[in-house]
Write a protein that holds these residues in place. Structure first.
Motif, short mmCIF file in Angstrom:
data_model
loop_
_atom_site.label_atom_id
_atom_site.label_comp_id
_atom_site.label_asym_id
_atom_site.label_seq_id
_atom_site.Cartn_x
_atom_site.Cartn_y
_atom_site.Cartn_z
N PRO A 150 0.79 -1.21 -0.01
CA PRO A 150 -0.11 -0.19 0.14
C PRO A 150 0.97 1.35 0.03
O PRO A 150 2.05 1.11 0.38
CB PRO A 150 -0.70 -0.05 1.28
N TYR A 151 0.49 2.20 -0.72
CA TYR A 151 1.10 3.50 -0.63
C TYR A 151 0.83 4.31 0.61
O TYR A 151 1.69 5.09 0.89
CB TYR A 151 0.93 4.41 -1.97
N ASN A 152 -0.39 4.25 1.06
CA ASN A 152 -0.78 5.21 2.09
C ASN A 152 -0.32 4.60 3.54
O ASN A 152 -1.05 4.19 4.16
CB ASN A 152 -2.42 5.44 2.04
N HIS A 153 0.92 5.07 3.77
CA HIS A 153 1.46 4.55 5.08
C HIS A 153 1.15 5.85 6.09
O HIS A 153 2.11 6.58 6.70
CB HIS A 153 3.09 4.32 5.16
N THR A 154 0.00 5.56 6.79
CA THR A 154 -0.27 6.81 7.71
C THR A 154 0.40 6.64 8.99
O THR A 154 0.59 7.90 9.69
CB THR A 154 -1.80 6.63 8.26
N GLU A 155 0.95 5.57 9.24
CA GLU A 155 2.16 5.38 10.48
C GLU A 155 3.17 6.33 10.26
O GLU A 155 3.97 6.42 11.20
CB GLU A 155 2.19 3.91 10.62
N TYR A 156 3.49 6.33 9.04
CA TYR A 156 4.61 7.18 8.57
C TYR A 156 4.59 8.70 9.24
O TYR A 156 5.73 9.53 9.26
CB TYR A 156 5.06 7.11 7.29
N LEU A 157 3.46 9.19 9.53
CA LEU A 157 3.24 10.60 9.71
C LEU A 157 3.68 10.81 11.17
O LEU A 157 3.72 11.86 11.88
CB LEU A 157 1.66 10.85 9.93
N GLU A 158 4.14 9.65 11.80
CA GLU A 158 4.80 9.76 13.45
C GLU A 158 5.91 10.64 13.01
O GLU A 158 6.71 11.15 13.86
CB GLU A 158 5.26 8.50 13.80
N CYS A 159 6.73 10.44 11.99
CA CYS A 159 8.19 10.81 11.58
C CYS A 159 8.12 11.81 10.37
O CYS A 159 9.19 12.30 9.99
CB CYS A 159 9.15 9.86 11.43
N GLN A 160 6.99 11.99 9.77
CA GLN A 160 6.68 12.72 8.63
C GLN A 160 5.63 13.77 8.78
O GLN A 160 4.48 13.22 9.06
CB GLN A 160 6.51 11.89 7.30
N GLU A 161 5.68 14.99 8.41
CA GLU A 161 4.74 15.80 8.41
C GLU A 161 3.69 15.77 7.09
O GLU A 161 2.61 15.89 7.32
CB GLU A 161 5.39 17.34 8.07
N HIS A 162 4.33 15.25 5.98
CA HIS A 162 3.49 15.06 4.92
C HIS A 162 3.43 13.74 4.63
O HIS A 162 4.65 12.93 4.42
CB HIS A 162 4.02 15.92 3.80
N PRO A 163 2.33 13.08 3.77
CA PRO A 163 2.42 11.78 3.46
C PRO A 163 3.17 11.72 1.85
O PRO A 163 3.12 12.67 1.45
CB PRO A 163 0.71 11.54 3.18
N ILE A 164 3.47 10.46 1.64
CA ILE A 164 4.38 10.44 0.15
C ILE A 164 2.91 10.12 -1.02
O ILE A 164 2.32 9.07 -0.65
CB ILE A 164 5.19 9.36 0.26
N ALA A 165 3.03 10.99 -1.95
CA ALA A 165 1.90 10.60 -2.82
C ALA A 165 2.30 9.45 -3.78
O ALA A 165 3.78 9.28 -4.09
CB ALA A 165 1.71 11.95 -3.76
N LYS A 166 1.42 8.61 -4.53
CA LYS A 166 1.83 7.61 -5.27
C LYS A 166 2.57 8.27 -6.65
O LYS A 166 3.34 7.62 -7.12
CB LYS A 166 0.40 6.98 -5.81
N THR A 167 2.01 9.44 -7.14
CA THR A 167 2.82 10.07 -8.18
C THR A 167 4.15 10.23 -8.00
O THR A 167 4.86 10.10 -8.91
CB THR A 167 1.75 11.22 -8.71
N LEU A 168 4.24 10.81 -6.99
CA LEU A 168 5.82 11.04 -6.35
C LEU A 168 6.65 9.86 -6.63
O LEU A 168 7.81 9.89 -7.17
CB LEU A 168 5.94 11.80 -5.23
N LEU A 169 6.28 8.80 -6.06
CA LEU A 169 6.85 7.54 -6.12
C LEU A 169 7.10 7.00 -7.58
O LEU A 169 8.20 6.41 -7.86
CB LEU A 169 6.37 6.59 -5.17
N ASP A 170 6.06 7.09 -8.29
CA ASP A 170 6.01 6.71 -9.60
C ASP A 170 6.96 7.22 -10.55
O ASP A 170 7.78 6.81 -11.27
CB ASP A 170 4.87 6.43 -10.29
N ASP A 171 7.02 8.64 -10.25
CA ASP A 171 7.98 9.49 -11.03
C ASP A 171 9.42 9.25 -10.50
O ASP A 171 10.36 9.03 -11.37
CB ASP A 171 7.94 10.91 -10.87
N PHE A 172 9.66 9.27 -9.39
CA PHE A 172 11.27 8.91 -9.00
C PHE A 172 11.80 7.79 -8.66
O PHE A 172 12.80 7.46 -9.01
CB PHE A 172 11.50 9.96 -7.73
N CYS A 173 11.02 6.81 -8.13
CA CYS A 173 11.56 5.58 -7.84
C CYS A 173 12.18 4.45 -8.71
O CYS A 173 13.01 3.87 -8.56
CB CYS A 173 10.54 4.75 -7.02
#
Length: 323
Positions: A150-173
Motif C-alpha cells: 500500500p502507498y498510504n502509510h499513515t503510520e509514517y506520519l509519526e516521523c513525517q509531516e506530509h504523506p508520500i503521494a503515489k505519483t511522486l513514487l512513480d516518478d522518482f523510484c
C-alpha cells in the motif's frame, strides 16, 4: 531510506564544492556505506522488528555526529552475531541507492517537514504485519505476505509531516530519469523539472559526489558487511565474496566437470548392459577394467568438448574500474 538519504544529504551540503580529493573520497565512502545499509532488508529501526534496538543505536550514532564528520561509524557489537547472509546485498541495489541519494534526500527532507529532530524517530513507528513480498510470498520471516504494497502509510506520519503521494513514487523510484524512457523497453521515471531550483540543487549535490563517473556497479555481485573494501561497516574485515569473473569461472568449470561425470556414467552404464551385468558390483577382472576405461575415455572426451564450447561461448563481463 528517509534516514540514510537525509544523513548523506546533510554531509554533502556541508562539503565545499572545491573540496580536496581526499575529502570527496570520504564523502563518497559515507554515501556508499549508507546505501549499503539501505539495502539490508533487516536493517529496520521500526518497532516490532528483531533488529530495532540495535539499528536505532547505530542510526543515533550517525545522527549525533556533525555534518562535517564524514567517518562512517562501525556497526555495534551485536551485529557480529548476526548470520552473515542476512546482510548480503546485491551490487545493483547499492548502485541504485548511491545514484538516487540526492533526489531522494531532498524528497525525504520535504516530507519530513516539521517532524525533523535530533532523534531517529523511526523506532517509534510500528512495523506492519506483512513483509516485503514477491509473487505472493513474504521474504521477511514471521511476517505475512501481501499482494501489493500500500502507498498510504499513515503510520509514517509519526516521523513525517506530509504523506508520500503515489505519483511522486512513480516518478522518482524507477530511477528518477537517469536513463531515458524506452531503454530496455521500460520507463525509468522522471527527475525534477529542468530550470527549477530543485533541479539545480540535485545537480549541485551530484557534482560534489562526482557523478555520474563515481556511481557505478562494481565487479562483485554480492556485498557483505565485513568485506573491507567496497563495504566496510563491520570489523574485522573478511574480504569480498567472489567477483563476477570468479563466479563465471566457477560456473564454467562446474559445467565442464558435470559434462565429464555424466558422460562417464552413461558410457559405463552402456558397457555394463552390453556385458549383461545387472550392477557394477557384478563386474570383476577384465570386464571391470574395460568398463572403467570406457567411462574414463568418455569423461575426457566430454570434458574436452565442454571446455571447447565454454571457450567458444565465453563472454567477458564488462567491469567498471575500481576507485
Amino acid at each position: 531510506y528517509s534516514f540514510w538519504m537525509q544523513e548523506s544529504l546533510r554531509r554533502i551540503e556541508a562539503t565545499p564544492e572545491d573540496a580536496p580529493p581526499e575529502t570527496t573520497k570520504k564523502l563518497q565512502n559515507f554515501v556508499r556505506q549508507a546505501s549499503y545499509l539501505n539495502c539490508v532488508w533487516f536493517n529496520d529501526p521500526r518497532n516490532g522488528t528483531e533488529w530495532s534496538k540495535h539499528v536505532t543505536e547505530h542510526m543515533q550514532m550517525v545522527r549525533d555526529r556533525p555534518s562535517t564528520d564524514l567517518e562512517f561509524p562501525e556497526l555495534p557489537e551485536w551485529f557480529h552475531d548476526v548470520p552473515e547472509f542476512f546482510m548480503y546485498v546485491h551490487d545493483a541495489c547499492i548502485f541504485w541507492g548511491e545514484t538516487m541519494t540526492c533526489n531522494l534526500g531532498y524528497i525525504a527532507r520535504d516530507v519530513t517537514g516539521n517532524k525533523a529532530g535530533s532523534d531517529v524517530c523511526w523506532d517509534k513507528v510500528q512495523v506492519p504485519t506483512y513483509g516485503y513480498s514477491m509473487f505472493g510470498i513474504s521474504l521477511i520471516p514471521g511476517r505475512l505476505a501481501v499482494q501489493e504494497e500500500p502507498y498510504n502509510h499513515t503510520e509514517y506520519l509519526e516521523c513525517q509531516e506530509h504523506p508520500i503521494a503515489k505519483t511522486l513514487l512513480d516518478d522518482f523510484c524507477p530511477f528518477a530519469g537517469h536513463y531515458p524512457d524506452g531503454l530496455l523497453n521500460t520507463s525509468w521515471g522522471h527527475g525534477p523539472a529542468k530550470g527549477t531550483k530543485r533541479y539545480e540543487d540535485v545537480l549541485k549535490c551530484e557534482a560534489k559526489l562526482k557523478m555520474p563517473e563515481w556511481s557505478t556497479t562494481s565487479n562483485y555481485p554480492i556485498h557483505r558487511a565485513a568485506e573491507g573494501n567496497y563495504v566496510d561497516v563491520l570489523k574485522p574485515s573478511k574480504g569480498p565474496l567472489p567477483s563476477y569473473d570468479e563466479t563465471q569461472a566457477q560456473a564454467e568449470n562446474g559445467s565442464v566437470i558435470m559434462a565429464g561425470w555424466l558422460a562417464e556414467f552413461a558410457a559405463k552404464l552402456a558397457a555394463r548392459k552390453a556385458m549383461n551385468k545387472t550392477t557394477f558390483e557384478d563386474l570383476k577382472g577384465l570386464p571391470k577394467v574395460a568398463v572403467d576405461m570406457a567411462g574414463e575415455t568418455a569423461k575426457k572426451a566430454a570434458r574436452a568438448a565442454a571446455k571447447a564450447l565454454v571457450n567458444k561461448t565465453h563472454y567477458d563481463l564488462p567491469i567498471m574500474p575500481e576507485d
